[in-house]
Design a protein around this motif. Structure first.
Motif, PDB file in Angstrom:
ATOM      1  N   SER A   1      -2.050   6.250   0.626  1.00 20.14           N
ATOM      2  CA  SER A   1      -3.344   5.714   1.000  1.00 20.14           C
ATOM      3  C   SER A   1      -3.498   5.842   2.501  1.00 20.14           C
ATOM      4  CB  SER A   1      -3.488   4.272   0.558  1.00 20.14           C
ATOM      5  OG  SER A   1      -2.447   3.545   0.924  1.00 20.14           O
TER       6      SER A   1
ATOM      7  N   PHE B   1      -3.235  -4.187  -1.210  1.00 20.54           N
ATOM      8  CA  PHE B   1      -4.659  -3.819  -1.201  1.00 20.54           C
ATOM      9  C   PHE B   1      -5.516  -5.059  -0.924  1.00 20.54           C
ATOM     10  CE2 PHE B   1      -8.762  -3.006  -3.215  1.00 20.54           C
ATOM     11  CZ  PHE B   1      -9.061  -1.722  -2.789  1.00 20.54           C
ATOM     12  N   LYS B   2      -5.167  -6.153  -1.612  1.00 20.92           N
ATOM     13  CA  LYS B   2      -5.928  -7.398  -1.427  1.00 20.92           C
ATOM     14  C   LYS B   2      -5.776  -7.899   0.002  1.00 20.92           C
ATOM     15  CE  LYS B   2      -5.897  -9.162  -6.152  1.00 20.92           C
ATOM     16  NZ  LYS B   2      -5.396 -10.206  -7.035  1.00 20.92           N
TER      17      LYS B   2
ATOM     18  N   TYR C   1      -7.798  -5.767   2.218  1.00 20.27           N
ATOM     19  CA  TYR C   1      -9.217  -6.065   1.996  1.00 20.27           C
ATOM     20  C   TYR C   1      -9.606  -7.321   2.767  1.00 20.27           C
ATOM     21  CZ  TYR C   1     -13.551  -6.948  -0.589  1.00 20.27           C
ATOM     22  OH  TYR C   1     -14.858  -7.166  -0.935  1.00 20.27           O
TER      23      TYR C   1
ATOM     24  N   LEU D   1     -11.110   2.558   3.181  1.00 20.97           N
ATOM     25  CA  LEU D   1      -9.987   3.060   2.401  1.00 20.97           C
ATOM     26  C   LEU D   1     -10.502   3.699   1.118  1.00 20.97           C
ATOM     27  CD1 LEU D   1      -6.597   1.553   1.804  1.00 20.97           C
ATOM     28  CD2 LEU D   1      -7.968   1.989  -0.219  1.00 20.97           C
TER      29      LEU D   1
ATOM     30  N   ASP E   1      -8.584   5.652  -2.278  1.00 23.52           N
ATOM     31  CA  ASP E   1      -7.322   6.149  -2.821  1.00 23.52           C
ATOM     32  C   ASP E   1      -7.319   6.034  -4.344  1.00 23.52           C
ATOM     33  OD1 ASP E   1      -4.819   7.192  -2.920  1.00 23.52           O
ATOM     34  OD2 ASP E   1      -3.892   5.669  -1.663  1.00 23.52           O
TER      35      ASP E   1
ATOM     36  N   CYS F   1      -5.769   4.561  -7.686  1.00 25.10           N
ATOM     37  CA  CYS F   1      -5.181   3.240  -7.933  1.00 25.10           C
ATOM     38  C   CYS F   1      -3.677   3.314  -8.177  1.00 25.10           C
ATOM     39  CB  CYS F   1      -5.868   2.563  -9.104  1.00 25.10           C
ATOM     40  SG  CYS F   1      -7.517   2.040  -8.688  1.00 25.10           S
TER      41      CYS F   1
ATOM     42  N   MET G   1       0.843  -1.190   0.000  1.00 26.10           N
ATOM     43  CA  MET G   1       0.000   0.000   0.000  1.00 26.10           C
ATOM     44  C   MET G   1       0.877   1.238   0.000  1.00 26.10           C
ATOM     45  SD  MET G   1      -3.269   0.616   0.067  1.00 26.10           S
ATOM     46  CE  MET G   1      -3.484  -1.126   0.166  1.00 26.10           C
TER      47      MET G   1
ATOM     48  N   LEU H   1     -10.031  -3.431  -9.970  1.00 28.42           N
ATOM     49  CA  LEU H   1      -8.778  -2.661  -9.948  1.00 28.42           C
ATOM     50  C   LEU H   1      -8.231  -2.440 -11.353  1.00 28.42           C
ATOM     51  CD1 LEU H   1      -7.035  -4.157  -6.781  1.00 28.42           C
ATOM     52  CD2 LEU H   1      -8.028  -1.884  -7.033  1.00 28.42           C
TER      53      LEU H   1
ATOM     54  N   ILE I   1      -1.851   2.565  -5.241  1.00 30.51           N
ATOM     55  CA  ILE I   1      -2.198   1.319  -4.546  1.00 30.51           C
ATOM     56  C   ILE I   1      -1.312   0.174  -5.024  1.00 30.51           C
ATOM     57  CG2 ILE I   1      -4.005  -0.453  -4.326  1.00 30.51           C
ATOM     58  CD1 ILE I   1      -6.053   1.791  -4.333  1.00 30.51           C
ATOM     59  N   ASP I   2      -0.763  -0.545  -4.069  1.00 30.49           N
ATOM     60  CA  ASP I   2      -0.058  -1.783  -4.376  1.00 30.49           C
ATOM     61  C   ASP I   2      -1.094  -2.901  -4.307  1.00 30.49           C
ATOM     62  OD1 ASP I   2       1.294  -4.291  -2.841  1.00 30.49           O
ATOM     63  OD2 ASP I   2       2.599  -3.443  -4.406  1.00 30.49           O
ATOM     64  N   THR I   3      -1.314  -3.567  -5.448  1.00 28.98           N
ATOM     65  CA  THR I   3      -2.426  -4.507  -5.551  1.00 28.98           C
ATOM     66  C   THR I   3      -2.368  -5.591  -4.486  1.00 28.98           C
ATOM     67  OG1 THR I   3      -2.384  -4.106  -7.922  1.00 28.98           O
ATOM     68  CG2 THR I   3      -3.693  -5.970  -7.173  1.00 28.98           C
TER      69      THR I   3
END
Lengths: 267, 251
Positions: free
Chosen positions: A5, A254-255, A258, A242, A244, A246, A1, A226, A249-251
């Motif tokens: 964010s 982020f996952k 989540y 959250l 932010d 994209c 992240m 995403l 965002i570091d995928t």
């Protein structure tokens, strides 16, 4: 992240204190397509949406994630004037207030939902003719022709919707939503129940109009959401966890966040 | 400035008329395809006539049915209407199309007006079929009329009061169907609310119908008074619906 964010309460508050600040705190010259300030919506004692604030720039694509019952669809309904805000909050779409300028706002939005919002006993043509009249679209026949061509349903134009497959119904639903040339498109789990072909058509339709429209999409599919989005938002128990851009965002992070916050297994 | 406002109002009226026609056309096209409302209401009305016939079969020739004919006719119309009115918005609600209507830039009273108009039209079609049967079965064959003791008013008077009554029934019914459509016990709620709200109109209708069916000296005065009362009731219903429909729809 990314470092940018942050917990949305503070992000949104900052954004709303200075309307020219976007989700990630970058200065932006484009006007906001959507502004929500302290938006709440209750059903009896239960708060489905609780003090939600965010600002989405024009021509952005926002993906909203969250578990079932998080308030995603309720938020979409509030922004599209289908549900009134409870309490003092306010929201505007395309610069029009959802409370006081609802009719002007409705001219500028379209909704594609898992519920097709079509009349099953009417033909594809009759459905689109009907909505064209409701939106007072000039030269409706030409517009309907274009859209039926785009969603590959011209050959089924005079067939009753009841006989359509799920994918065809969703494609027609897309044509219905695009009929009035909306500036903002709300997509409520639009890929739900679509076969790969219908999914591809929706992808290409979105790609074709992506540059000129603002999108807000509710989705359970993190990868898809995403991939399409310029902005991402996680909603849980009616509150923003959250929000932010994209690009910040570091995928993987982020996952992971989540999964951790929402408590769902995400592929 | 005033000219600009007037132009905007004219444009709004034109789009309102266009939207009203579209809603009407859509409801009629849907009904022509499904034949759900008119068929079920018509069939139900005919079944009520059969029940009346059975119930009155032992009344004998001494019983003057014209005295209660207005009440019987009204009862059939009210129950038949409730069946149709209940379906008019549930159909829309269950398939999610109500949301599509609410998302459109349309004045909410136009939705009411269009729905009430289609309900009125369907009710009128059913009455055109069922009322003549009622008249033949229970009024023109009644002993009083055969003996010449009863002299009913002209048919257009009957048509006029049924026309006025149907406007009120369709208006109130559309309003209450909208209130009840989002409720859990929607079938029950419409039935419970409909009769109390309709009570003044029902009294007026039964008085006017009795005046027309039984005839006699000076029945015209009663009839016209009741017609005026029914028209006033209808005006109030339409005004209330225009004022409250936004609120009733909850958006």
């Amino acid at each position: 992240m990314s470092e940018n964010s942050h917990n949305t309460s503070s992000a949104a508050k900052t954004a709303l204190e200075n309307p020219t600040i976007s989700a990630a705190g970058d200065a932006t010259t484009s006007p906001a397509a959507i502004m929500a300030q302290g938006v709440s919506r209750s059903f009896g004692p239960r708060k489905a949406v609780d003090d939600v604030s965010f600002e989405l720039p024009d021509k952005a694509f926002l993906s909203i994630f969250g578990p079932n019952g998080a308030g995603k669809t309720t938020l979409l309904k509030v922004l599209s004037t289908l549900l009134p805000i409870t309490g003092k909050g306010s929201a505007s779409v395309c610069g029009f207030d959802v409370k006081t300028q609802a009719e002007e706002l409705r001219r500028r939005i379209g909704i594609i939902s898992h519920n097709p919002l079509l009349y099953r006993d009417l033909s594809a043509d009759e459905n689109l003719q009907f909505f064209a009249e409701l939106y007072c679209i000039p030269n409706p026949k030409q517009r309907i022709d274009e859209l039926l061509e785009a969603v590959e349903l011209k050959h089924r134009r005079y067939d009753v919707v009841r006989g359509f497959s799920r994918g065809m119904i969703q494609r027609l639903s897309i044509a219905r939503a695009l009929l009035p040339k909306p500036e903002v498109l709300f997509l409520d789990e639009p890929y739900s129940g679509l076969d790969p072909h219908a999914s591809d058509i929706l992808d290409s339709l979105i790609a074709n109009i992506r540059e000129d429209h603002t999108f807000v999409m509710v989705s359970h599919d993190l990868d898809k959401g995403l991939e399409l989005a310029s902005h991402a938002l996680i909603l849980s128990r009616g509150q923003i966890v959250l929000y932010d851009e994209c690009k910040h965002i570091d995928t993987a992070a982020f996952k992971s966040l989540y999964r951790e916050i929402v408590g769902l297994g995400v592929s | 400035m005033a000219k600009a406002k007037s132009t905007a109002a004219t444009r709004s009226n034109i789009s309102g008329w266009r939207q009203y026609k579209a809603l009407l056309k859509k409801d009629i096209a849907q009904e022509l395809r499904t034949k759900e409302m008119v068929t079920s209401m018509g069939l139900y009305g005919m079944l009520v006539l059969v029940i009346y016939y059975i119930a009155l079969s032992q009344a004998g020739t001494g019983f003057d049915i014209t005295l209660i004919a207005a009440g019987l006719l009204l009862l059939m119309i009210v129950f038949t209407s409730m069946l149709g009115l209940n379906r008019s918005l549930i159909h829309e609600h269950d398939q999610g199309q109500l949301e599509a209507l609410l998302l459109a830039p349309i004045d909410r009273p136009i939705i009411f007006l269009a729905k009430a108009t289609t309900n009125f039209l369907f009710l009128a079609i059913v009455q055109v079929v069922v009322v003549p049967f009622f008249y033949v079965m229970f009024v023109s064959s009644s002993p009083g009329i055969i003996r010449g003791d009863v002299d009913p008013g002209p048919w257009w008077m009957l048509a006029l009061i049924l026309f006025l009554g149907s406007i009120g029934i369709a208006g109130v019914g559309t309003l209450l169907a909208t209130i009840s459509v989002n409720s859990k016990g929607r079938d029950f709620i419409l039935a419970v609310l409909f009769i109390p709200v309709m009570y003044p109109l029902l009294l007026v209708l039964v008085a006017a119908l009795t005046a027309v069916i039984t005839g006699g000296s000076g029945f015209e005065a009663t009839f016209w008074q009741m017609c005026a009362a029914a028209a006033a009731y209808n005006a109030v219903v339409i005004a209330v619906a225009f004022a409250l429909y936004d609120y009733i729809l909850g958006v």
